[in-house]
Motif scaffolding. Structure first.
Motif, PDB file in Angstrom:
ATOM      1  N   VAL A  69     109.681 -78.799 -23.219  1.00  0.00           N
ATOM      2  CA  VAL A  69     110.281 -79.977 -23.851  1.00  0.00           C
ATOM      3  C   VAL A  69     111.166 -79.542 -25.020  1.00  0.00           C
ATOM      4  O   VAL A  69     111.159 -78.377 -25.424  1.00  0.00           O
ATOM      5  CB  VAL A  69     109.209 -80.956 -24.390  1.00  0.00           C
ATOM      6  CG1 VAL A  69     108.400 -81.563 -23.265  1.00  0.00           C
ATOM      7  CG2 VAL A  69     108.295 -80.265 -25.393  1.00  0.00           C
ATOM      8  N   ASP A  70     111.900 -80.485 -25.581  1.00  0.00           N
ATOM      9  CA  ASP A  70     112.727 -80.261 -26.761  1.00  0.00           C
ATOM     10  C   ASP A  70     111.980 -80.790 -27.987  1.00  0.00           C
ATOM     11  O   ASP A  70     111.765 -82.002 -28.111  1.00  0.00           O
ATOM     12  CB  ASP A  70     114.070 -80.974 -26.621  1.00  0.00           C
ATOM     13  CG  ASP A  70     114.879 -80.474 -25.430  1.00  0.00           C
ATOM     14  OD1 ASP A  70     114.729 -79.297 -25.069  1.00  0.00           O
ATOM     15  OD2 ASP A  70     115.646 -81.277 -24.864  1.00  0.00           O
ATOM     16  N   TYR A  71     111.570 -79.887 -28.879  1.00  0.00           N
ATOM     17  CA  TYR A  71     110.734 -80.268 -30.028  1.00  0.00           C
ATOM     18  C   TYR A  71     111.319 -81.371 -30.906  1.00  0.00           C
ATOM     19  O   TYR A  71     110.567 -82.189 -31.441  1.00  0.00           O
ATOM     20  CB  TYR A  71     110.338 -79.046 -30.870  1.00  0.00           C
ATOM     21  CG  TYR A  71     111.497 -78.211 -31.330  1.00  0.00           C
ATOM     22  CD1 TYR A  71     112.246 -78.548 -32.437  1.00  0.00           C
ATOM     23  CD2 TYR A  71     111.855 -77.061 -30.629  1.00  0.00           C
ATOM     24  CE1 TYR A  71     113.320 -77.790 -32.834  1.00  0.00           C
ATOM     25  CE2 TYR A  71     112.920 -76.292 -31.021  1.00  0.00           C
ATOM     26  CZ  TYR A  71     113.660 -76.664 -32.131  1.00  0.00           C
ATOM     27  OH  TYR A  71     114.731 -75.910 -32.526  1.00  0.00           O
ATOM     28  N   PRO A  72     112.655 -81.488 -31.104  1.00  0.00           N
ATOM     29  CA  PRO A  72     113.136 -82.568 -31.965  1.00  0.00           C
ATOM     30  C   PRO A  72     112.747 -83.969 -31.479  1.00  0.00           C
ATOM     31  O   PRO A  72     112.593 -84.891 -32.283  1.00  0.00           O
ATOM     32  CB  PRO A  72     114.660 -82.388 -31.951  1.00  0.00           C
ATOM     33  CG  PRO A  72     114.855 -80.932 -31.682  1.00  0.00           C
ATOM     34  CD  PRO A  72     113.758 -80.587 -30.701  1.00  0.00           C
ATOM     35  N   ASP A  73     112.555 -84.114 -30.169  1.00  0.00           N
ATOM     36  CA  ASP A  73     112.168 -85.420 -29.621  1.00  0.00           C
ATOM     37  C   ASP A  73     110.825 -85.891 -30.162  1.00  0.00           C
ATOM     38  O   ASP A  73     110.547 -87.097 -30.178  1.00  0.00           O
ATOM     39  CB  ASP A  73     112.112 -85.364 -28.094  1.00  0.00           C
ATOM     40  CG  ASP A  73     113.465 -85.090 -27.458  1.00  0.00           C
ATOM     41  OD1 ASP A  73     114.501 -85.302 -28.123  1.00  0.00           O
ATOM     42  OD2 ASP A  73     113.474 -84.657 -26.285  1.00  0.00           O
ATOM     43  N   PHE A  74     109.995 -84.983 -30.615  1.00  0.00           N
ATOM     44  CA  PHE A  74     108.668 -85.323 -31.131  1.00  0.00           C
ATOM     45  C   PHE A  74     108.598 -85.211 -32.650  1.00  0.00           C
ATOM     46  O   PHE A  74     107.864 -85.954 -33.298  1.00  0.00           O
ATOM     47  CB  PHE A  74     107.621 -84.411 -30.474  1.00  0.00           C
ATOM     48  CG  PHE A  74     107.727 -84.432 -28.979  1.00  0.00           C
ATOM     49  CD1 PHE A  74     107.237 -85.497 -28.248  1.00  0.00           C
ATOM     50  CD2 PHE A  74     108.377 -83.398 -28.308  1.00  0.00           C
ATOM     51  CE1 PHE A  74     107.372 -85.534 -26.862  1.00  0.00           C
ATOM     52  CE2 PHE A  74     108.517 -83.426 -26.928  1.00  0.00           C
ATOM     53  CZ  PHE A  74     108.014 -84.498 -26.196  1.00  0.00           C
ATOM     54  N   VAL A  75     109.360 -84.277 -33.200  1.00  0.00           N
ATOM     55  CA  VAL A  75     109.340 -84.052 -34.650  1.00  0.00           C
ATOM     56  C   VAL A  75     109.993 -85.206 -35.408  1.00  0.00           C
ATOM     57  O   VAL A  75     109.452 -85.674 -36.412  1.00  0.00           O
ATOM     58  CB  VAL A  75     110.019 -82.712 -35.003  1.00  0.00           C
ATOM     59  CG1 VAL A  75     110.160 -82.560 -36.514  1.00  0.00           C
ATOM     60  CG2 VAL A  75     109.236 -81.548 -34.418  1.00  0.00           C
ATOM     61  N   HIS A  76     111.146 -85.675 -34.947  1.00  0.00           N
ATOM     62  CA  HIS A  76     111.830 -86.757 -35.667  1.00  0.00           C
ATOM     63  C   HIS A  76     110.950 -88.003 -35.811  1.00  0.00           C
ATOM     64  O   HIS A  76     110.807 -88.516 -36.936  1.00  0.00           O
ATOM     65  CB  HIS A  76     113.170 -87.097 -35.022  1.00  0.00           C
ATOM     66  CG  HIS A  76     114.239 -86.078 -35.270  1.00  0.00           C
ATOM     67  ND1 HIS A  76     114.620 -85.668 -36.533  1.00  0.00           N
ATOM     68  CD2 HIS A  76     115.017 -85.383 -34.400  1.00  0.00           C
ATOM     69  CE1 HIS A  76     115.584 -84.765 -36.439  1.00  0.00           C
ATOM     70  NE2 HIS A  76     115.841 -84.563 -35.152  1.00  0.00           N
ATOM     71  N   PRO A  77     110.331 -88.508 -34.737  1.00  0.00           N
ATOM     72  CA  PRO A  77     109.458 -89.678 -34.924  1.00  0.00           C
ATOM     73  C   PRO A  77     108.285 -89.412 -35.875  1.00  0.00           C
ATOM     74  O   PRO A  77     107.912 -90.292 -36.666  1.00  0.00           O
ATOM     75  CB  PRO A  77     108.971 -89.999 -33.515  1.00  0.00           C
ATOM     76  CG  PRO A  77     109.999 -89.421 -32.610  1.00  0.00           C
ATOM     77  CD  PRO A  77     110.497 -88.178 -33.309  1.00  0.00           C
ATOM     78  N   ALA A  78     107.711 -88.221 -35.825  1.00  0.00           N
ATOM     79  CA  ALA A  78     106.607 -87.893 -36.741  1.00  0.00           C
ATOM     80  C   ALA A  78     107.094 -87.892 -38.190  1.00  0.00           C
ATOM     81  O   ALA A  78     106.439 -88.450 -39.078  1.00  0.00           O
ATOM     82  CB  ALA A  78     106.001 -86.536 -36.370  1.00  0.00           C
ATOM     83  N   ALA A  79     108.256 -87.286 -38.438  1.00  0.00           N
ATOM     84  CA  ALA A  79     108.810 -87.245 -39.795  1.00  0.00           C
ATOM     85  C   ALA A  79     109.155 -88.645 -40.290  1.00  0.00           C
ATOM     86  O   ALA A  79     108.898 -88.986 -41.452  1.00  0.00           O
ATOM     87  CB  ALA A  79     110.044 -86.346 -39.826  1.00  0.00           C
ATOM     88  N   ILE A  80     109.709 -89.459 -39.437  1.00  0.00           N
ATOM     89  CA  ILE A  80     110.041 -90.844 -39.813  1.00  0.00           C
ATOM     90  C   ILE A  80     108.776 -91.598 -40.200  1.00  0.00           C
ATOM     91  O   ILE A  80     108.780 -92.389 -41.157  1.00  0.00           O
ATOM     92  CB  ILE A  80     110.804 -91.547 -38.675  1.00  0.00           C
ATOM     93  CG1 ILE A  80     112.215 -90.953 -38.553  1.00  0.00           C
ATOM     94  CG2 ILE A  80     110.860 -93.061 -38.890  1.00  0.00           C
ATOM     95  CD1 ILE A  80     112.963 -91.330 -37.283  1.00  0.00           C
ATOM     96  N   SER A  81     107.677 -91.335 -39.509  1.00  0.00           N
ATOM     97  CA  SER A  81     106.420 -92.018 -39.856  1.00  0.00           C
ATOM     98  C   SER A  81     105.932 -91.635 -41.247  1.00  0.00           C
ATOM     99  O   SER A  81     105.304 -92.447 -41.927  1.00  0.00           O
ATOM    100  CB  SER A  81     105.338 -91.739 -38.803  1.00  0.00           C
ATOM    101  OG  SER A  81     104.723 -90.479 -38.996  1.00  0.00           O
ATOM    102  N   ILE A  82     106.230 -90.418 -41.685  1.00  0.00           N
ATOM    103  CA  ILE A  82     105.882 -89.995 -43.050  1.00  0.00           C
ATOM    104  C   ILE A  82     106.807 -90.705 -44.037  1.00  0.00           C
ATOM    105  O   ILE A  82     106.361 -91.231 -45.059  1.00  0.00           O
ATOM    106  CB  ILE A  82     106.022 -88.466 -43.217  1.00  0.00           C
ATOM    107  CG1 ILE A  82     105.206 -87.696 -42.189  1.00  0.00           C
ATOM    108  CG2 ILE A  82     105.682 -88.027 -44.644  1.00  0.00           C
ATOM    109  CD1 ILE A  82     103.733 -87.767 -42.328  1.00  0.00           C
ATOM    110  N   GLU A  83     108.096 -90.717 -43.733  1.00  0.00           N
ATOM    111  CA  GLU A  83     109.065 -91.378 -44.618  1.00  0.00           C
ATOM    112  C   GLU A  83     108.744 -92.861 -44.795  1.00  0.00           C
ATOM    113  O   GLU A  83     108.907 -93.408 -45.879  1.00  0.00           O
ATOM    114  CB  GLU A  83     110.480 -91.215 -44.078  1.00  0.00           C
ATOM    115  CG  GLU A  83     111.003 -89.805 -44.178  1.00  0.00           C
ATOM    116  CD  GLU A  83     112.423 -89.676 -43.674  1.00  0.00           C
ATOM    117  OE1 GLU A  83     113.263 -89.182 -44.454  1.00  0.00           O
ATOM    118  OE2 GLU A  83     112.691 -90.076 -42.521  1.00  0.00           O
ATOM    119  N   LYS A  84     108.280 -93.504 -43.736  1.00  0.00           N
ATOM    120  CA  LYS A  84     107.934 -94.933 -43.786  1.00  0.00           C
ATOM    121  C   LYS A  84     106.536 -95.172 -44.352  1.00  0.00           C
ATOM    122  O   LYS A  84     106.082 -96.308 -44.424  1.00  0.00           O
ATOM    123  CB  LYS A  84     108.013 -95.542 -42.387  1.00  0.00           C
ATOM    124  CG  LYS A  84     109.408 -95.678 -41.855  1.00  0.00           C
ATOM    125  CD  LYS A  84     109.370 -96.353 -40.491  1.00  0.00           C
ATOM    126  CE  LYS A  84     110.748 -96.664 -39.976  1.00  0.00           C
ATOM    127  NZ  LYS A  84     110.679 -97.339 -38.657  1.00  0.00           N
TER     128      LYS A  84
END
Length: 142
Positions: free
Chosen positions: A40-55
Motif C-alpha cells: 500500500v501507499d503509506y500516505p493514504d493512512f498517515v494523513h487521516p491519522a495526522a488529521i485526527s490529531i490536529e482535530k
C-alpha cells in the motif's frame, strides 16, 4: 480513556497489530489501517491519522513503516504535528520531554518488537517539560 491514532503500511502491519494488543487495556486505539500485509501507499493512512490529531479526536499517534522515515515525513507535513522517528527508548522520551512530539514513528525493519513496545510506553508516559523547550516548540511551525 485517552484515544490514540495508529497507522501503518504493509511493512508495519504486524507491529501495528502487536501495538494495538499491547495498548488495548489502557487506551482506546483508532486504527487508520492498513489492514493486511498487501503493498500500500503509506500516505493514504498517515494523513487521516495526522488529521485526527490536529482535530483533537486523538491525543497521540503511532505510525509504523519499514524505515519509519516515510510515515514521519508525511505526518510532519501537517502544521500541528510533531512526529518523531524513534529507534531507542531514550529518543522516545526526549521527543516528548523536549519537543512535545504528538506522534511517534517506528522503523519496523530495524527495531525489535520488545524495543518497539518499550518506546511506545515511554513515549505515552512521558510528559512535555515545557519551560525553555516551549519557546523552541513555538518556533517550529511555519
Amino acid at each position: 480513556m485517552k484515544k490514540i491514532a495508529i497507522a501503518a503500511d504493509h511493512a508495519g502491519f504486524e507491529y501495528k497489530e502487536l501495538i494495538k494488543e499491547h495498548l488495548k487495556e489502557r487506551f482506546k486505539v483508532e486504527d487508520f489501517g492498513t489492514f493486511s500485509k498487501d503493498s500500500v501507499d503509506y500516505p493514504d493512512f498517515v494523513h487521516p491519522a495526522a488529521i485526527s490529531i490536529e482535530k483533537e479526536e486523538n491525543v497521540f499517534g503511532i505510525l509504523i513503516c519499514g524505515s519509519g522515515e516515510g510515515v514521519s515525513i508525511t505526518a510532519n507535513k501537517h502544521q500541528n504535528i510533531r512526529c518523531a522517528l524513534c529507534w531507542e527508548t531514550e529518543v522516545a522520551k526526549l521527543a516528548r520531554q523536549h519537543n512535545n512530539a504528538n506522534m511517534i514513528a517506528i522503523p519496523a525493519r530495524f527495531v525489535s518488537e520488545k524495543l518497539t513496545l518499550e518506546m511506545i510506553d515511554a513515549f505515552l508516559e512521558t510528559e512535555f517539560e515545557g519551560g525553555r523547550h516551549q519557546n523552541r516548540v513555538d518556533k517550529i511551525s511555519c
